[in-house]
Scaffold this motif. Structure first.
Motif, PDB file in Angstrom:
ATOM      1  N   TYR A 150       7.606   3.479  14.397  1.00 14.38           N
ATOM      2  CA  TYR A 150       6.262   2.906  13.504  1.00 14.38           C
ATOM      3  C   TYR A 150       6.339   3.018  12.078  1.00 14.38           C
ATOM      4  O   TYR A 150       5.974   1.977  11.468  1.00 14.38           O
ATOM      5  N   SER A 151       6.732   4.094  11.649  1.00 11.85           N
ATOM      6  CA  SER A 151       6.713   4.375  10.244  1.00 11.85           C
ATOM      7  C   SER A 151       7.572   3.407   9.642  1.00 11.85           C
ATOM      8  O   SER A 151       7.405   2.653   8.414  1.00 11.85           O
ATOM      9  N   GLU A 206       6.533   0.006   9.527  1.00 12.23           N
ATOM     10  CA  GLU A 206       5.229  -0.065   8.690  1.00 12.23           C
ATOM     11  C   GLU A 206       5.964  -0.316   7.103  1.00 12.23           C
ATOM     12  O   GLU A 206       5.339  -0.993   6.202  1.00 12.23           O
ATOM     13  N   LEU A 207       6.739   0.571   6.890  1.00  6.81           N
ATOM     14  CA  LEU A 207       7.424   0.548   5.592  1.00  6.81           C
ATOM     15  C   LEU A 207       7.964  -0.828   5.061  1.00  6.81           C
ATOM     16  O   LEU A 207       7.794  -1.166   4.040  1.00  6.81           O
ATOM     17  N   ASP A 255       0.779  -1.018  -0.194  1.00  3.59           N
ATOM     18  CA  ASP A 255      -0.097   0.007   0.004  1.00  3.59           C
ATOM     19  C   ASP A 255       0.924   1.207  -0.157  1.00  3.59           C
ATOM     20  O   ASP A 255       2.096   1.145  -0.241  1.00  3.59           O
ATOM     21  N   ASN A 256       0.391   2.352   0.286  1.00  6.94           N
ATOM     22  CA  ASN A 256       0.806   3.734   0.066  1.00  6.94           C
ATOM     23  C   ASN A 256       1.981   3.533   1.338  1.00  6.94           C
ATOM     24  O   ASN A 256       2.751   4.696   1.143  1.00  6.94           O
ATOM     25  N   LYS A 257       1.953   3.015   2.132  1.00  5.14           N
ATOM     26  CA  LYS A 257       2.835   3.089   3.567  1.00  5.14           C
ATOM     27  C   LYS A 257       3.999   2.082   3.336  1.00  5.14           C
ATOM     28  O   LYS A 257       5.089   2.258   3.970  1.00  5.14           O
ATOM     29  N   GLY A 258       4.029   1.381   2.374  1.00  2.35           N
ATOM     30  CA  GLY A 258       5.077   0.279   1.999  1.00  2.35           C
ATOM     31  C   GLY A 258       4.478  -1.121   1.844  1.00  2.35           C
ATOM     32  O   GLY A 258       3.336  -1.420   1.644  1.00  2.35           O
ATOM     33  N   ARG A 278      -0.589  -4.392  10.796  1.00  3.27           N
ATOM     34  CA  ARG A 278      -0.101  -3.541   9.571  1.00  3.27           C
ATOM     35  C   ARG A 278      -1.253  -3.504   8.399  1.00  3.27           C
ATOM     36  O   ARG A 278      -1.010  -2.787   7.655  1.00  3.27           O
ATOM     37  N   GLU A 286      -6.143  -0.262   7.586  1.00  5.58           N
ATOM     38  CA  GLU A 286      -5.766   1.366   7.861  1.00  5.58           C
ATOM     39  C   GLU A 286      -6.116   1.886   9.097  1.00  5.58           C
ATOM     40  O   GLU A 286      -6.572   1.216  10.029  1.00  5.58           O
ATOM     41  N   ASP A 287      -5.460   3.037   9.397  1.00  7.21           N
ATOM     42  CA  ASP A 287      -5.510   3.700  10.685  1.00  7.21           C
ATOM     43  C   ASP A 287      -6.898   4.004  11.019  1.00  7.21           C
ATOM     44  O   ASP A 287      -7.974   4.318   9.878  1.00  7.21           O
TER      45      ASP A 287
END
Length: 470
Positions: free
Chosen positions: A310-311, A314-315, A251-254, A339, A342-343
Protein backbone atom coordinates in the motif's frame (compact mmCIF):
# COMPACT_ATOMS: atom_id res chain seq x y z
CA UNK A 1 10.84 9.66 -11.23
CA UNK A 2 14.52 10.53 -11.77
CA UNK A 3 18.02 9.33 -11.07
CA UNK A 4 20.85 11.78 -10.41
CA UNK A 5 23.73 11.90 -12.88
CA UNK A 6 27.41 12.80 -12.52
CA UNK A 7 27.06 15.89 -14.74
CA UNK A 8 25.52 18.65 -12.62
CA UNK A 9 22.09 19.75 -13.79
CA UNK A 10 21.47 16.64 -15.88
CA UNK A 11 19.03 13.95 -14.75
CA UNK A 12 17.95 10.50 -15.87
CA UNK A 13 14.22 10.24 -16.52
CA UNK A 14 13.16 6.87 -15.19
CA UNK A 15 10.34 4.97 -16.94
CA UNK A 16 7.76 6.27 -14.43
CA UNK A 17 8.35 9.92 -15.39
CA UNK A 18 9.06 9.25 -19.06
CA UNK A 19 5.69 7.52 -19.38
CA UNK A 20 4.02 10.73 -18.15
CA UNK A 21 5.95 12.71 -20.77
CA UNK A 22 4.77 10.23 -23.41
CA UNK A 23 1.14 10.83 -22.37
CA UNK A 24 1.66 14.59 -22.78
CA UNK A 25 3.45 14.06 -26.08
CA UNK A 26 0.72 11.77 -27.45
CA UNK A 27 -2.02 14.28 -26.63
CA UNK A 28 -0.24 17.35 -27.98
CA UNK A 29 1.12 15.60 -31.08
CA UNK A 30 -2.35 14.42 -32.05
CA UNK A 31 -3.81 17.91 -31.63
CA UNK A 32 -1.18 19.77 -33.66
CA UNK A 33 -1.47 17.23 -36.48
CA UNK A 34 -5.18 18.08 -36.65
CA UNK A 35 -4.03 21.66 -37.30
CA UNK A 36 -1.88 20.56 -40.23
CA UNK A 37 1.46 20.82 -38.41
CA UNK A 38 4.07 18.21 -39.40
CA UNK A 39 6.90 16.72 -37.35
CA UNK A 40 10.50 16.97 -38.46
CA UNK A 41 14.00 16.82 -37.00
CA UNK A 42 16.88 19.28 -37.32
CA UNK A 43 20.48 18.81 -36.11
CA UNK A 44 21.57 19.33 -32.53
CA UNK A 45 24.45 21.61 -33.59
CA UNK A 46 24.37 25.19 -34.82
CA UNK A 47 27.22 27.17 -36.34
CA UNK A 48 28.53 30.28 -34.60
CA UNK A 49 27.71 32.31 -37.71
CA UNK A 50 24.04 31.27 -37.66
CA UNK A 51 23.66 31.60 -33.88
CA UNK A 52 25.01 35.15 -33.79
CA UNK A 53 23.08 36.42 -36.79
CA UNK A 54 20.15 37.78 -34.74
CA UNK A 55 21.67 40.16 -32.18
CA UNK A 56 18.87 40.35 -29.57
CA UNK A 57 18.29 36.59 -29.77
CA UNK A 58 21.90 35.60 -29.18
CA UNK A 59 22.31 38.13 -26.37
CA UNK A 60 19.29 36.59 -24.63
CA UNK A 61 20.75 33.08 -24.81
CA UNK A 62 24.52 33.77 -24.77
CA UNK A 63 25.13 32.88 -21.09
CA UNK A 64 23.35 29.52 -21.56
CA UNK A 65 24.99 28.31 -24.77
CA UNK A 66 27.24 25.24 -24.51
CA UNK A 67 30.02 25.07 -27.12
CA UNK A 68 31.86 22.16 -28.71
CA UNK A 69 35.46 23.30 -29.24
CA UNK A 70 37.40 20.06 -29.65
CA UNK A 71 37.24 16.74 -31.50
CA UNK A 72 39.43 14.18 -29.77
CA UNK A 73 42.76 15.95 -29.29
CA UNK A 74 42.19 18.38 -32.17
CA UNK A 75 40.84 21.90 -31.75
CA UNK A 76 37.94 22.69 -34.07
CA UNK A 77 38.54 25.47 -36.58
CA UNK A 78 35.21 27.00 -35.57
CA UNK A 79 33.35 26.32 -32.31
CA UNK A 80 29.94 24.71 -32.72
CA UNK A 81 27.05 25.51 -30.39
CA UNK A 82 24.64 22.95 -28.96
CA UNK A 83 21.13 24.25 -29.60
CA UNK A 84 19.52 26.18 -26.73
CA UNK A 85 16.53 26.53 -29.11
CA UNK A 86 16.32 26.03 -32.87
CA UNK A 87 15.37 29.33 -34.50
CA UNK A 88 18.90 29.83 -35.83
CA UNK A 89 19.14 26.17 -36.85
CA UNK A 90 15.92 26.13 -38.86
CA UNK A 91 15.53 29.57 -40.38
CA UNK A 92 18.44 29.44 -42.84
CA UNK A 93 16.63 26.40 -44.25
CA UNK A 94 13.25 28.19 -44.23
CA UNK A 95 14.78 30.72 -46.65
CA UNK A 96 15.45 27.83 -49.06
CA UNK A 97 12.06 26.15 -48.64
CA UNK A 98 9.94 29.30 -49.01
CA UNK A 99 9.88 30.99 -52.39
CA UNK A 100 6.28 31.86 -53.20
CA UNK A 101 2.90 32.25 -51.50
CA UNK A 102 2.04 28.64 -52.36
CA UNK A 103 4.82 27.53 -50.00
CA UNK A 104 2.93 29.10 -47.10
CA UNK A 105 2.00 28.44 -44.43
CA UNK A 106 5.02 26.38 -43.42
CA UNK A 107 4.24 24.68 -40.10
CA UNK A 108 6.63 22.20 -38.51
CA UNK A 109 7.37 20.83 -35.03
CA UNK A 110 10.14 18.75 -33.55
CA UNK A 111 10.39 16.65 -30.39
CA UNK A 112 13.96 16.85 -29.16
CA UNK A 113 16.37 17.82 -26.40
CA UNK A 114 18.04 21.20 -25.86
CA UNK A 115 20.90 22.35 -23.63
CA UNK A 116 20.95 25.58 -21.60
CA UNK A 117 24.00 25.64 -19.38
CA UNK A 118 24.23 28.79 -17.29
CA UNK A 119 22.55 28.72 -13.90
CA UNK A 120 23.58 28.07 -10.33
CA UNK A 121 20.81 25.97 -8.78
CA UNK A 122 19.50 23.19 -11.04
CA UNK A 123 16.17 21.70 -9.97
CA UNK A 124 14.86 18.38 -11.35
CA UNK A 125 12.25 18.98 -14.07
CA UNK A 126 11.97 22.70 -13.30
CA UNK A 127 15.43 23.92 -14.33
CA UNK A 128 17.94 21.48 -15.81
CA UNK A 129 20.83 21.87 -18.21
CA UNK A 130 19.39 19.41 -20.69
CA UNK A 131 15.67 18.89 -21.10
CA UNK A 132 13.15 17.40 -23.48
CA UNK A 133 10.60 19.53 -25.27
CA UNK A 134 8.65 20.14 -28.41
CA UNK A 135 9.35 23.25 -30.41
CA UNK A 136 7.06 24.43 -33.17
CA UNK A 137 8.23 26.80 -35.88
CA UNK A 138 5.84 28.26 -38.42
CA UNK A 139 5.77 30.89 -41.17
CA UNK A 140 2.78 32.75 -42.61
CA UNK A 141 2.02 35.32 -45.27
CA UNK A 142 0.21 37.63 -42.83
CA UNK A 143 0.38 38.70 -39.21
CA UNK A 144 -3.30 37.88 -38.72
CA UNK A 145 -2.63 34.21 -39.50
CA UNK A 146 0.34 34.17 -37.13
CA UNK A 147 -1.71 35.78 -34.34
CA UNK A 148 -4.45 33.17 -34.67
CA UNK A 149 -1.99 30.29 -34.34
CA UNK A 150 -0.27 31.85 -31.30
CA UNK A 151 -3.53 31.65 -29.38
CA UNK A 152 -4.52 28.23 -30.74
CA UNK A 153 -1.27 26.77 -29.43
CA UNK A 154 -1.59 28.60 -26.12
CA UNK A 155 -5.02 27.02 -25.67
CA UNK A 156 -3.51 23.58 -26.30
CA UNK A 157 -0.94 24.30 -23.60
CA UNK A 158 -3.75 25.25 -21.22
CA UNK A 159 -5.45 21.95 -22.02
CA UNK A 160 -2.25 19.99 -21.30
CA UNK A 161 -2.04 21.51 -17.85
CA UNK A 162 -5.71 21.59 -16.91
CA UNK A 163 -7.18 18.58 -18.75
CA UNK A 164 -4.25 16.16 -18.43
CA UNK A 165 -2.25 17.29 -15.39
CA UNK A 166 -5.16 18.85 -13.43
CA UNK A 167 -3.06 21.98 -12.85
CA UNK A 168 -4.77 25.40 -13.17
CA UNK A 169 -2.94 28.02 -15.23
CA UNK A 170 -3.38 31.66 -16.17
CA UNK A 171 -3.08 32.66 -19.81
CA UNK A 172 -1.46 36.01 -20.53
CA UNK A 173 1.18 37.98 -22.39
CA UNK A 174 4.74 38.59 -21.19
CA UNK A 175 6.23 42.02 -20.58
CA UNK A 176 8.91 43.48 -22.85
CA UNK A 177 11.52 42.43 -20.28
CA UNK A 178 10.29 38.86 -20.03
CA UNK A 179 9.35 38.18 -23.67
CA UNK A 180 11.34 35.83 -25.94
CA UNK A 181 14.62 37.39 -27.08
CA UNK A 182 14.21 38.75 -30.60
CA UNK A 183 10.46 38.12 -30.73
CA UNK A 184 7.53 40.51 -31.25
CA UNK A 185 5.47 39.29 -28.28
CA UNK A 186 5.24 36.22 -26.05
CA UNK A 187 2.11 34.58 -24.65
CA UNK A 188 2.31 32.21 -21.72
CA UNK A 189 0.47 29.85 -19.41
CA UNK A 190 1.59 30.55 -15.84
CA UNK A 191 1.25 28.02 -13.03
CA UNK A 192 1.77 28.64 -9.31
CA UNK A 193 3.05 26.48 -6.47
CA UNK A 194 1.21 27.50 -3.27
CA UNK A 195 3.59 25.57 -1.00
CA UNK A 196 6.59 27.64 -2.10
CA UNK A 197 4.85 30.83 -3.20
CA UNK A 198 6.52 30.75 -6.62
CA UNK A 199 5.19 31.01 -10.14
CA UNK A 200 6.27 28.72 -12.94
CA UNK A 201 6.25 29.58 -16.62
CA UNK A 202 4.33 26.57 -17.90
CA UNK A 203 4.75 26.98 -21.67
CA UNK A 204 5.12 29.84 -24.15
CA UNK A 205 3.78 30.66 -27.60
CA UNK A 206 5.70 33.46 -29.34
CA UNK A 207 4.91 35.67 -32.30
CA UNK A 208 8.35 36.40 -33.72
CA UNK A 209 7.06 39.04 -36.13
CA UNK A 210 9.40 39.61 -39.10
CA UNK A 211 12.66 40.10 -37.24
CA UNK A 212 14.06 36.63 -37.95
CA UNK A 213 12.69 36.75 -41.51
CA UNK A 214 14.72 39.90 -42.10
CA UNK A 215 17.90 38.44 -40.58
CA UNK A 216 17.65 35.12 -42.44
CA UNK A 217 16.14 36.57 -45.64
CA UNK A 218 12.92 34.55 -45.59
CA UNK A 219 10.96 36.17 -48.43
CA UNK A 220 8.09 35.04 -50.63
CA UNK A 221 6.41 36.30 -53.77
CA UNK A 222 2.72 37.02 -53.17
CA UNK A 223 -0.21 36.67 -55.59
CA UNK A 224 0.62 40.08 -57.07
CA UNK A 225 4.26 39.06 -57.57
CA UNK A 226 5.41 41.41 -54.82
CA UNK A 227 8.36 40.30 -52.68
CA UNK A 228 7.42 40.19 -48.98
CA UNK A 229 8.79 38.89 -45.69
CA UNK A 230 7.01 36.11 -43.84
CA UNK A 231 5.55 36.38 -40.34
CA UNK A 232 6.82 33.74 -37.92
CA UNK A 233 5.87 31.99 -34.69
CA UNK A 234 7.67 29.61 -32.36
CA UNK A 235 6.26 27.76 -29.37
CA UNK A 236 7.46 25.21 -26.85
CA UNK A 237 6.45 22.88 -24.00
CA UNK A 238 8.99 21.01 -21.87
CA UNK A 239 9.38 18.26 -19.27
CA UNK A 240 8.95 21.09 -16.74
CA UNK A 241 5.27 20.10 -16.95
CA UNK A 242 6.04 17.02 -14.86
CA UNK A 243 7.71 19.02 -12.12
CA UNK A 244 4.77 21.42 -11.90
CA UNK A 245 2.34 18.51 -11.58
CA UNK A 246 4.45 16.89 -8.84
CA UNK A 247 4.63 20.07 -6.77
CA UNK A 248 0.96 20.98 -7.15
CA UNK A 249 -0.50 17.59 -6.24
CA UNK A 250 2.12 15.79 -4.15
CA UNK A 251 1.66 15.24 -0.41
CA UNK A 252 3.60 13.84 2.54
CA UNK A 253 3.07 10.29 1.31
CA UNK A 254 4.59 10.96 -2.12
CA UNK A 255 3.27 11.55 -5.60
CA UNK A 256 -0.39 12.04 -6.45
CA UNK A 257 -0.84 11.37 -10.16
CA UNK A 258 -3.86 12.50 -12.20
CA UNK A 259 -5.47 9.42 -13.78
CA UNK A 260 -5.11 10.66 -17.36
CA UNK A 261 -1.30 10.63 -17.21
CA UNK A 262 -0.62 7.99 -14.54
CA UNK A 263 1.53 5.17 -16.01
CA UNK A 264 -0.54 2.78 -13.90
CA UNK A 265 -4.08 3.84 -13.06
CA UNK A 266 -4.99 0.88 -10.84
CA UNK A 267 -2.88 -1.48 -8.76
CA UNK A 268 -4.45 -4.76 -7.59
CA UNK A 269 -3.16 -6.17 -4.30
CA UNK A 270 -4.09 -9.54 -2.75
CA UNK A 271 -4.74 -9.66 0.99
CA UNK A 272 -4.11 -13.27 2.15
CA UNK A 273 -5.90 -14.47 5.28
CA UNK A 274 -5.51 -17.72 7.23
CA UNK A 275 -3.57 -19.39 4.43
CA UNK A 276 -6.01 -18.40 1.72
CA UNK A 277 -4.25 -16.60 -1.18
CA UNK A 278 -6.54 -14.54 -3.46
CA UNK A 279 -3.87 -14.04 -6.16
CA UNK A 280 -5.83 -15.92 -8.84
CA UNK A 281 -8.79 -13.59 -8.32
CA UNK A 282 -6.43 -10.61 -8.56
CA UNK A 283 -5.21 -11.86 -11.92
CA UNK A 284 -8.79 -12.12 -13.18
CA UNK A 285 -9.57 -8.56 -12.05
CA UNK A 286 -6.40 -7.27 -13.69
CA UNK A 287 -7.28 -8.90 -17.01
CA UNK A 288 -10.88 -7.66 -16.79
CA UNK A 289 -9.79 -4.05 -16.28
CA UNK A 290 -7.03 -4.22 -18.89
CA UNK A 291 -9.54 -5.48 -21.44
CA UNK A 292 -11.74 -2.51 -20.52
CA UNK A 293 -8.88 -0.17 -21.49
CA UNK A 294 -7.39 0.74 -18.09
CA UNK A 295 -3.68 0.72 -17.23
CA UNK A 296 -3.53 -1.91 -14.47
CA UNK A 297 -0.88 -3.86 -12.59
CA UNK A 298 -1.22 -6.59 -10.01
CA UNK A 299 1.35 -6.81 -7.22
CA UNK A 300 1.60 -10.51 -6.35
CA UNK A 301 5.03 -10.38 -4.72
CA UNK A 302 5.06 -12.76 -1.76
CA UNK A 303 8.06 -11.23 0.02
CA UNK A 304 6.20 -8.02 0.95
CA UNK A 305 3.16 -7.55 3.19
CA UNK A 306 -0.04 -5.91 1.90
CA UNK A 307 0.68 -2.87 4.11
CA UNK A 308 4.13 -2.41 2.60
CA UNK A 309 2.63 -2.62 -0.89
CA UNK A 310 0.00 0.00 0.00
CA UNK A 311 2.73 2.44 1.02
CA UNK A 312 4.87 1.62 -1.99
CA UNK A 313 2.17 2.35 -4.55
CA UNK A 314 0.95 5.41 -2.66
CA UNK A 315 4.51 6.77 -2.84
CA UNK A 316 4.43 6.28 -6.61
CA UNK A 317 1.09 8.09 -6.82
CA UNK A 318 -1.07 5.38 -8.42
CA UNK A 319 -4.62 6.79 -8.44
CA UNK A 320 -6.53 3.68 -7.31
CA UNK A 321 -5.73 0.63 -5.24
CA UNK A 322 -7.88 -2.50 -5.34
CA UNK A 323 -7.66 -4.82 -2.33
CA UNK A 324 -8.95 -8.39 -2.62
CA UNK A 325 -9.19 -10.75 0.35
CA UNK A 326 -11.05 -14.06 0.93
CA UNK A 327 -14.17 -12.26 2.25
CA UNK A 328 -14.25 -10.04 -0.84
CA UNK A 329 -14.24 -13.16 -3.00
CA UNK A 330 -17.13 -14.61 -0.99
CA UNK A 331 -19.13 -11.38 -1.40
CA UNK A 332 -18.12 -11.03 -5.08
CA UNK A 333 -16.74 -7.56 -4.49
CA UNK A 334 -13.46 -5.65 -4.20
CA UNK A 335 -12.34 -2.74 -2.05
CA UNK A 336 -11.23 0.35 -4.00
CA UNK A 337 -9.09 3.05 -2.33
CA UNK A 338 -8.43 6.53 -3.80
CA UNK A 339 -4.93 8.02 -3.59
CA UNK A 340 -5.99 11.66 -3.61
CA UNK A 341 -8.02 11.58 -0.37
CA UNK A 342 -6.64 11.45 3.15
CA UNK A 343 -7.12 8.41 5.42
CA UNK A 344 -10.60 8.19 6.95
CA UNK A 345 -11.93 10.80 4.50
CA UNK A 346 -15.44 10.02 3.28
CA UNK A 347 -15.27 8.39 -0.13
CA UNK A 348 -11.62 7.34 0.14
CA UNK A 349 -12.51 3.65 0.10
CA UNK A 350 -15.59 1.78 -1.09
CA UNK A 351 -16.68 -1.78 -1.81
CA UNK A 352 -17.70 -2.39 -5.42
CA UNK A 353 -19.44 -5.49 -6.84
CA UNK A 354 -17.33 -7.43 -9.33
CA UNK A 355 -20.11 -7.21 -11.91
CA UNK A 356 -19.95 -3.38 -11.93
CA UNK A 357 -16.20 -3.03 -11.59
CA UNK A 358 -15.14 -1.71 -15.01
CA UNK A 359 -17.89 0.91 -15.13
CA UNK A 360 -17.33 2.05 -11.54
CA UNK A 361 -13.54 2.26 -11.94
CA UNK A 362 -14.03 4.54 -14.95
CA UNK A 363 -16.40 6.75 -12.97
CA UNK A 364 -14.06 6.98 -9.96
CA UNK A 365 -11.04 7.84 -12.11
CA UNK A 366 -12.98 10.61 -13.84
CA UNK A 367 -14.25 11.92 -10.49
CA UNK A 368 -10.69 11.93 -9.17
CA UNK A 369 -9.36 13.79 -12.23
CA UNK A 370 -11.96 16.53 -11.75
CA UNK A 371 -11.45 16.66 -7.97
CA UNK A 372 -7.70 17.18 -8.35
CA UNK A 373 -8.23 20.15 -10.65
CA UNK A 374 -10.95 21.65 -8.44
CA UNK A 375 -8.80 21.36 -5.33
CA UNK A 376 -5.75 22.79 -7.09
CA UNK A 377 -7.79 25.65 -8.57
CA UNK A 378 -9.22 26.56 -5.18
CA UNK A 379 -5.70 26.73 -3.69
CA UNK A 380 -4.40 28.60 -6.74
CA UNK A 381 -7.13 31.25 -6.71
CA UNK A 382 -6.69 31.83 -2.98
CA UNK A 383 -3.09 32.85 -3.74
CA UNK A 384 -4.05 35.80 -5.99
CA UNK A 385 -4.10 39.13 -4.13
CA UNK A 386 -4.95 42.55 -5.56
CA UNK A 387 -2.59 45.32 -4.42
CA UNK A 388 -2.74 48.94 -5.56
CA UNK A 389 0.20 50.32 -3.57
CA UNK A 390 3.73 49.24 -2.69
CA UNK A 391 3.10 48.31 0.94
CA UNK A 392 0.19 46.01 0.07
CA UNK A 393 2.27 44.55 -2.76
CA UNK A 394 5.15 43.67 -0.43
CA UNK A 395 2.83 42.24 2.22
CA UNK A 396 1.23 39.91 -0.32
CA UNK A 397 4.57 38.96 -1.85
CA UNK A 398 6.06 38.07 1.51
CA UNK A 399 2.98 35.96 2.25
CA UNK A 400 3.87 33.83 -0.78
CA UNK A 401 1.12 35.18 -3.01
CA UNK A 402 0.79 36.22 -6.63
CA UNK A 403 0.03 39.93 -6.79
CA UNK A 404 -2.29 41.53 -9.32
CA UNK A 405 -1.30 45.20 -9.49
CA UNK A 406 -1.87 48.23 -11.74
CA UNK A 407 1.29 48.98 -13.69
CA UNK A 408 2.61 51.74 -15.93
CA UNK A 409 4.17 49.16 -18.30
CA UNK A 410 7.64 50.71 -18.27
CA UNK A 411 10.80 48.61 -18.51
CA UNK A 412 12.67 50.78 -16.01
CA UNK A 413 9.92 50.34 -13.42
CA UNK A 414 9.92 46.55 -13.81
CA UNK A 415 13.69 46.47 -13.38
CA UNK A 416 13.31 48.70 -10.31
CA UNK A 417 10.77 46.30 -8.77
CA UNK A 418 13.20 43.43 -9.31
CA UNK A 419 15.97 45.37 -7.60
CA UNK A 420 13.80 46.50 -4.68
CA UNK A 421 12.47 43.00 -3.98
CA UNK A 422 15.72 41.09 -4.38
CA UNK A 423 16.58 38.95 -1.38
CA UNK A 424 17.16 35.38 -0.24
CA UNK A 425 13.77 34.34 -1.61
CA UNK A 426 14.54 35.88 -4.99
CA UNK A 427 13.25 38.97 -6.77
CA UNK A 428 9.70 39.57 -7.93
CA UNK A 429 8.96 40.02 -11.63
CA UNK A 430 5.98 40.19 -13.93
CA UNK A 431 4.60 36.70 -14.53
CA UNK A 432 2.24 37.95 -17.24
CA UNK A 433 -0.45 40.44 -18.13
CA UNK A 434 -3.47 38.12 -17.84
CA UNK A 435 -6.01 37.85 -20.61
CA UNK A 436 -9.63 38.16 -19.54
CA UNK A 437 -10.49 35.25 -17.24
CA UNK A 438 -13.40 34.50 -14.95
CA UNK A 439 -11.10 33.45 -12.10
CA UNK A 440 -9.44 36.86 -11.85
CA UNK A 441 -11.00 39.79 -9.98
CA UNK A 442 -10.59 42.12 -12.96
CA UNK A 443 -10.36 42.26 -16.74
CA UNK A 444 -6.73 42.72 -17.74
CA UNK A 445 -7.30 45.27 -20.49
CA UNK A 446 -9.67 47.45 -18.48
CA UNK A 447 -8.27 49.85 -15.92
CA UNK A 448 -10.09 52.75 -14.28
CA UNK A 449 -9.05 56.24 -15.31
CA UNK A 450 -6.82 57.83 -12.68
CA UNK A 451 -5.46 54.52 -11.39
CA UNK A 452 -1.79 54.85 -10.43
CA UNK A 453 1.01 52.33 -10.90
CA UNK A 454 1.65 50.55 -7.60
CA UNK A 455 5.42 50.98 -7.95
CA UNK A 456 6.03 54.32 -9.69
CA UNK A 457 2.90 56.37 -9.03
CA UNK A 458 2.63 57.08 -12.75
CA UNK A 459 -0.67 56.53 -14.63
CA UNK A 460 -1.33 52.78 -14.84
CA UNK A 461 -1.84 51.29 -18.29
CA UNK A 462 -2.68 47.67 -17.45
CA UNK A 463 -3.00 45.07 -14.73
CA UNK A 464 0.01 42.80 -14.31
CA UNK A 465 0.45 39.61 -12.33
CA UNK A 466 3.64 39.71 -10.27
CA UNK A 467 5.40 37.15 -8.15
CA UNK A 468 8.58 35.29 -7.35
CA UNK A 469 9.23 32.45 -9.73
CA UNK A 470 11.39 29.43 -10.49
Amino acid sequence: MIEYYDVSGCYILRPWSYSIWESIKDFFDKEIKKMGIENTYFPLFVSEKALTKEKDHVEGFAPEVAWVTRSGDSQLEEPIAIRPTSETVMYPIFSKWIRGHRDLPLRINQWCNVVRWEFKHPTPFIRSREFLWQEGHTAFATKDEADVEVHQILELYRRVYEELLAVPVIKGVKSEVEKFAGGLYTTTVEAFIPATGRGVQGATSHCLGQNFAKMFEIFFEDENRERKMVWQNSWGLTTRTIGVMVMVHGDNKGLVLPPRVAPIQVVVIPVPFKGIDPSDECLKVTRQLQEAGFRVKDDLRDNYSPGWKYSHWELKGVPLRIEIGPRDIEKKQVRVVRRDLEDKTEGRSQDIPMADLAVKIGEILETMQKALLEKAREEHDSCIVVAENWDDFMTALNNKKMVLAPWCDEVEVEESVKARTKGEAGAAKTLCMPFEQDTLPMVSNTIAEGTKCFASGKPAKKWALWGRSY
